[in-house]
Write a protein that holds these residues in place. Sequence first.
Motif, PDB file in Angstrom:
ATOM      1  N   GLY A 330      -3.111  12.592   5.793  1.00  0.00           N
ATOM      2  CA  GLY A 330      -2.670  11.575   4.840  1.00  0.00           C
ATOM      3  C   GLY A 330      -1.374  10.925   5.251  1.00  0.00           C
ATOM      4  O   GLY A 330      -1.204   9.704   5.138  1.00  0.00           O
ATOM      5  N   SER A 331      -0.452  11.716   5.773  1.00  0.00           N
ATOM      6  CA  SER A 331       0.829  11.190   6.218  1.00  0.00           C
ATOM      7  C   SER A 331       0.655  10.227   7.381  1.00  0.00           C
ATOM      8  O   SER A 331       1.286   9.171   7.435  1.00  0.00           O
ATOM      9  N   GLY A 332      -0.218  10.591   8.325  1.00  0.00           N
ATOM     10  CA  GLY A 332      -0.431   9.738   9.494  1.00  0.00           C
ATOM     11  C   GLY A 332      -1.026   8.389   9.154  1.00  0.00           C
ATOM     12  O   GLY A 332      -0.621   7.360   9.711  1.00  0.00           O
ATOM     13  N   PHE A 333      -1.965   8.367   8.236  1.00  0.00           N
ATOM     14  CA  PHE A 333      -2.638   7.114   7.899  1.00  0.00           C
ATOM     15  C   PHE A 333      -1.821   6.223   6.970  1.00  0.00           C
ATOM     16  O   PHE A 333      -1.798   5.008   7.107  1.00  0.00           O
ATOM     17  N   SER A 334      -1.130   6.831   6.009  1.00  0.00           N
ATOM     18  CA  SER A 334      -0.510   6.026   4.959  1.00  0.00           C
ATOM     19  C   SER A 334       0.625   5.160   5.482  1.00  0.00           C
ATOM     20  O   SER A 334       0.688   3.962   5.191  1.00  0.00           O
ATOM     21  N   ALA A 335       1.529   5.742   6.259  1.00  0.00           N
ATOM     22  CA  ALA A 335       2.696   4.986   6.712  1.00  0.00           C
ATOM     23  C   ALA A 335       2.334   3.915   7.725  1.00  0.00           C
ATOM     24  O   ALA A 335       2.867   2.803   7.701  1.00  0.00           O
ATOM     25  N   ALA A 336       1.392   4.232   8.619  1.00  0.00           N
ATOM     26  CA  ALA A 336       1.087   3.314   9.711  1.00  0.00           C
ATOM     27  C   ALA A 336       0.094   2.227   9.322  1.00  0.00           C
ATOM     28  O   ALA A 336       0.224   1.077   9.739  1.00  0.00           O
ATOM     29  N   ALA A 337      -0.914   2.572   8.520  1.00  0.00           N
ATOM     30  CA  ALA A 337      -2.011   1.635   8.284  1.00  0.00           C
ATOM     31  C   ALA A 337      -2.125   1.134   6.850  1.00  0.00           C
ATOM     32  O   ALA A 337      -2.452  -0.037   6.623  1.00  0.00           O
ATOM     33  N   LEU A 338      -1.854   1.983   5.881  1.00  0.00           N
ATOM     34  CA  LEU A 338      -2.147   1.620   4.494  1.00  0.00           C
ATOM     35  C   LEU A 338      -0.980   0.946   3.781  1.00  0.00           C
ATOM     36  O   LEU A 338      -1.150  -0.081   3.120  1.00  0.00           O
ATOM     37  N   THR A 339       0.214   1.527   3.902  1.00  0.00           N
ATOM     38  CA  THR A 339       1.355   1.010   3.152  1.00  0.00           C
ATOM     39  C   THR A 339       1.711  -0.437   3.500  1.00  0.00           C
ATOM     40  O   THR A 339       1.992  -1.227   2.585  1.00  0.00           O
ATOM     41  N   PRO A 340       1.722  -0.830   4.789  1.00  0.00           N
ATOM     42  CA  PRO A 340       2.044  -2.233   5.088  1.00  0.00           C
ATOM     43  C   PRO A 340       1.099  -3.217   4.422  1.00  0.00           C
ATOM     44  O   PRO A 340       1.473  -4.356   4.137  1.00  0.00           O
ATOM     45  N   ARG A 341      -0.119  -2.801   4.158  1.00  0.00           N
ATOM     46  CA  ARG A 341      -1.113  -3.700   3.584  1.00  0.00           C
ATOM     47  C   ARG A 341      -1.156  -3.639   2.062  1.00  0.00           C
ATOM     48  O   ARG A 341      -1.289  -4.667   1.396  1.00  0.00           O
ATOM     49  N   PHE A 342      -1.037  -2.429   1.505  1.00  0.00           N
ATOM     50  CA  PHE A 342      -1.244  -2.266   0.062  1.00  0.00           C
ATOM     51  C   PHE A 342       0.027  -1.925  -0.720  1.00  0.00           C
ATOM     52  O   PHE A 342      -0.004  -1.835  -1.943  1.00  0.00           O
ATOM     53  N   GLY A 343       1.140  -1.725  -0.050  1.00  0.00           N
ATOM     54  CA  GLY A 343       2.409  -1.504  -0.721  1.00  0.00           C
ATOM     55  C   GLY A 343       2.442  -0.274  -1.606  1.00  0.00           C
ATOM     56  O   GLY A 343       1.900   0.781  -1.248  1.00  0.00           O
ATOM     57  N   ARG A 344       3.051  -0.415  -2.779  1.00  0.00           N
ATOM     58  CA  ARG A 344       3.277   0.737  -3.651  1.00  0.00           C
ATOM     59  C   ARG A 344       1.977   1.328  -4.185  1.00  0.00           C
ATOM     60  O   ARG A 344       1.949   2.468  -4.644  1.00  0.00           O
ATOM     61  N   ARG A 345       0.878   0.572  -4.115  1.00  0.00           N
ATOM     62  CA  ARG A 345      -0.399   1.098  -4.592  1.00  0.00           C
ATOM     63  C   ARG A 345      -0.837   2.321  -3.789  1.00  0.00           C
ATOM     64  O   ARG A 345      -1.570   3.175  -4.296  1.00  0.00           O
ATOM     65  N   VAL A 346      -0.399   2.407  -2.551  1.00  0.00           N
ATOM     66  CA  VAL A 346      -0.719   3.573  -1.733  1.00  0.00           C
ATOM     67  C   VAL A 346      -0.055   4.823  -2.317  1.00  0.00           C
ATOM     68  O   VAL A 346      -0.675   5.879  -2.450  1.00  0.00           O
ATOM     69  N   LEU A 347       1.224   4.691  -2.685  1.00  0.00           N
ATOM     70  CA  LEU A 347       1.931   5.816  -3.290  1.00  0.00           C
ATOM     71  C   LEU A 347       1.307   6.196  -4.623  1.00  0.00           C
ATOM     72  O   LEU A 347       1.206   7.386  -4.963  1.00  0.00           O
ATOM     73  N   MET A 348       0.889   5.195  -5.393  1.00  0.00           N
ATOM     74  CA  MET A 348       0.250   5.478  -6.681  1.00  0.00           C
ATOM     75  C   MET A 348      -1.052   6.247  -6.485  1.00  0.00           C
ATOM     76  O   MET A 348      -1.327   7.226  -7.197  1.00  0.00           O
ATOM     77  N   ALA A 349      -1.837   5.801  -5.512  1.00  0.00           N
ATOM     78  CA  ALA A 349      -3.099   6.495  -5.232  1.00  0.00           C
ATOM     79  C   ALA A 349      -2.834   7.921  -4.766  1.00  0.00           C
ATOM     80  O   ALA A 349      -3.534   8.867  -5.163  1.00  0.00           O
ATOM     81  N   GLY A 350      -1.799   8.102  -3.931  1.00  0.00           N
ATOM     82  CA  GLY A 350      -1.469   9.435  -3.457  1.00  0.00           C
ATOM     83  C   GLY A 350      -1.022  10.349  -4.582  1.00  0.00           C
ATOM     84  O   GLY A 350      -1.414  11.518  -4.639  1.00  0.00           O
ATOM     85  N   ALA A 351      -0.207   9.820  -5.496  1.00  0.00           N
ATOM     86  CA  ALA A 351       0.259  10.630  -6.625  1.00  0.00           C
ATOM     87  C   ALA A 351      -0.910  11.069  -7.504  1.00  0.00           C
ATOM     88  O   ALA A 351      -0.983  12.228  -7.937  1.00  0.00           O
ATOM     89  N   LEU A 352      -1.835  10.155  -7.760  1.00  0.00           N
ATOM     90  CA  LEU A 352      -2.998  10.496  -8.585  1.00  0.00           C
ATOM     91  C   LEU A 352      -3.907  11.501  -7.881  1.00  0.00           C
ATOM     92  O   LEU A 352      -4.459  12.407  -8.515  1.00  0.00           O
ATOM     93  N   ALA A 353      -4.065  11.348  -6.553  1.00  0.00           N
ATOM     94  CA  ALA A 353      -4.888  12.293  -5.794  1.00  0.00           C
ATOM     95  C   ALA A 353      -4.257  13.687  -5.811  1.00  0.00           C
ATOM     96  O   ALA A 353      -4.959  14.701  -5.984  1.00  0.00           O
ATOM     97  N   ASN A 354      -2.953  13.746  -5.646  1.00  0.00           N
ATOM     98  CA  ASN A 354      -2.261  15.026  -5.687  1.00  0.00           C
ATOM     99  C   ASN A 354      -2.421  15.675  -7.056  1.00  0.00           C
ATOM    100  O   ASN A 354      -2.727  16.871  -7.171  1.00  0.00           O
ATOM    101  N   ALA A 355      -2.222  14.873  -8.109  1.00  0.00           N
ATOM    102  CA  ALA A 355      -2.368  15.388  -9.473  1.00  0.00           C
ATOM    103  C   ALA A 355      -3.798  15.847  -9.738  1.00  0.00           C
ATOM    104  O   ALA A 355      -4.031  16.903 -10.347  1.00  0.00           O
ATOM    105  N   ALA A 356      -4.775  15.064  -9.266  1.00  0.00           N
ATOM    106  CA  ALA A 356      -6.180  15.428  -9.462  1.00  0.00           C
ATOM    107  C   ALA A 356      -6.514  16.730  -8.741  1.00  0.00           C
ATOM    108  O   ALA A 356      -7.280  17.567  -9.245  1.00  0.00           O
TER     109      ALA A 356
END
Length: 507
Positions: A330-356
């Motif tokens: 998750g760390s490898g994909f989020s910073a390099a590929a996902l965050t530049p495109r989707f911004g804070r929504r990536v962190l939101m999705a990660g927080a919900l996945a962690n909580a789930a």
Amino acid sequence: MIDEKAAERQSLADPQRWLALTVMLFAGFMDLLDLTIVNVTIPSIIRDLHASYTQAEWVVAGYALGFSAVLIIAGRLGDIFGRKRLFLAGMTGFTIASALCGIAVSPGMLIGTRLLQGAMAGTMVPQILSIIRANFPANERASAYGLFGAVVGCASAAGLIVGGLLVQWNVLGLTWRPVFLVNVPIGIAAVIAGWYVIRDARSQEPPRLDLIGAALALTATLLVLYPLTEGRSLGWPAWTFAMLGGAVALIAVLIGYERRRAAGGGSPLVALGLFRARTFSYGMALLVIFAVSFAGFFFIWTLYLQVGLGWTPEHAGLTGVSFAVAAMIGSGFSAAALTPRFGRRVLMAGALANAAGFAGYSVLVSHYGEAIGSWQMVAPLTMAGLGFGVVIAPIIDLILTDVPVADAGAASGLLSAIQEFGMAVGVAIAGIVFFTYLGGSHGAARIDALTTATVHSARAPGFIRAFSLALWYPVGILLIFYAGLFALPRRMRPRDLDAELAQAEGS
């Protein structure tokens, strides 16, 4: 002009820089390994040293406390006295502290040596990043930092496996002690090699030390952690709340002192001007919340598996690998590929996945009881680990988005210290929640007699219930973290601070 200066820096680069990096990678690996490895060994440590649960919390949190206490000032000591010298001093101290941890004869001695071990790691680690910055040309720094990040990620996963295996193998009948003693030969080799291959570097205009600020910050930290860790077992006497109130007052004093020091032309410990940037101030608050949410998980998790279910350290350590591996992915994909495109929504999705993941784990624990197996835990642990990794990498970029390049070093040091502080607080709060659900008699008990299946069976229902209920605490914290993300910008600007620094130097 810029190209000429870049060529000059390339020609002056340390010819042994990659050998030096190898030595420093071993040091970084040992630091992160010792942050995670001890979690799997906690039940064995408690049993062998006849320690209380509260003392076990200090064994875990003490390392993070020692690390955060010296982290910011250690970077400045490196600027003044030389980064190589501070790195070798930290590595030597870390090796000695590891040996002392390995021969500890009482809980108090182990807690004290863990604090020392964390402080020495906090002295060593800032020098690694500074030496990379000073000794590598700009076009190679990204690769060097990438290798360092990869090793750090591997250490987090390896800690669970190595810790479980070392305790299970019971090398020379030493049970948990090889977890610390293994650092001694590696540390000695790293100090000797580092002496010969690391080139020294120091700031041409080093800042002055802010010893008063450091003392105020450390005292405020202790005023928070001590009552949170000891209060439950002592019945929350009035002085615990007085200490927490004193911490708030002392933080106000620290802020006032730092402002006066900065206004007088001094070098403040905390660059308060950084907090004028909304992303930095909000982001730091969110980082503390996130650190609190996950830090105590492995502490109560290993007690549930080994004390409650009676699993071996090896079994427990291997079960946790799914979380660690998913976090790395998750760390490898989020910073390099996902965050530049989707911004804070990536962190939101990660927080919900962690909580789930944590919520699903709670449901499974309650449903299966003592019949639960490792394979049934893989799915929720993977979900939680993936969400954790998706958040932890890009949140650093988010916090640094609006930080001026000249303040990047101060911001990075403060960020790491705040994260370690949040982790120490997280362990304390997780202990409060877990042992409250476990019940007074169990929560204050010593578990030196936990050697038979009958004892494990008798304790299992209480531990299962306590762990299942305690998992909802990080779920709630993660939902607060998720809500807080709405205060941050939708888009996140990735920072290549090394490229910006190189351009600033060349212009």
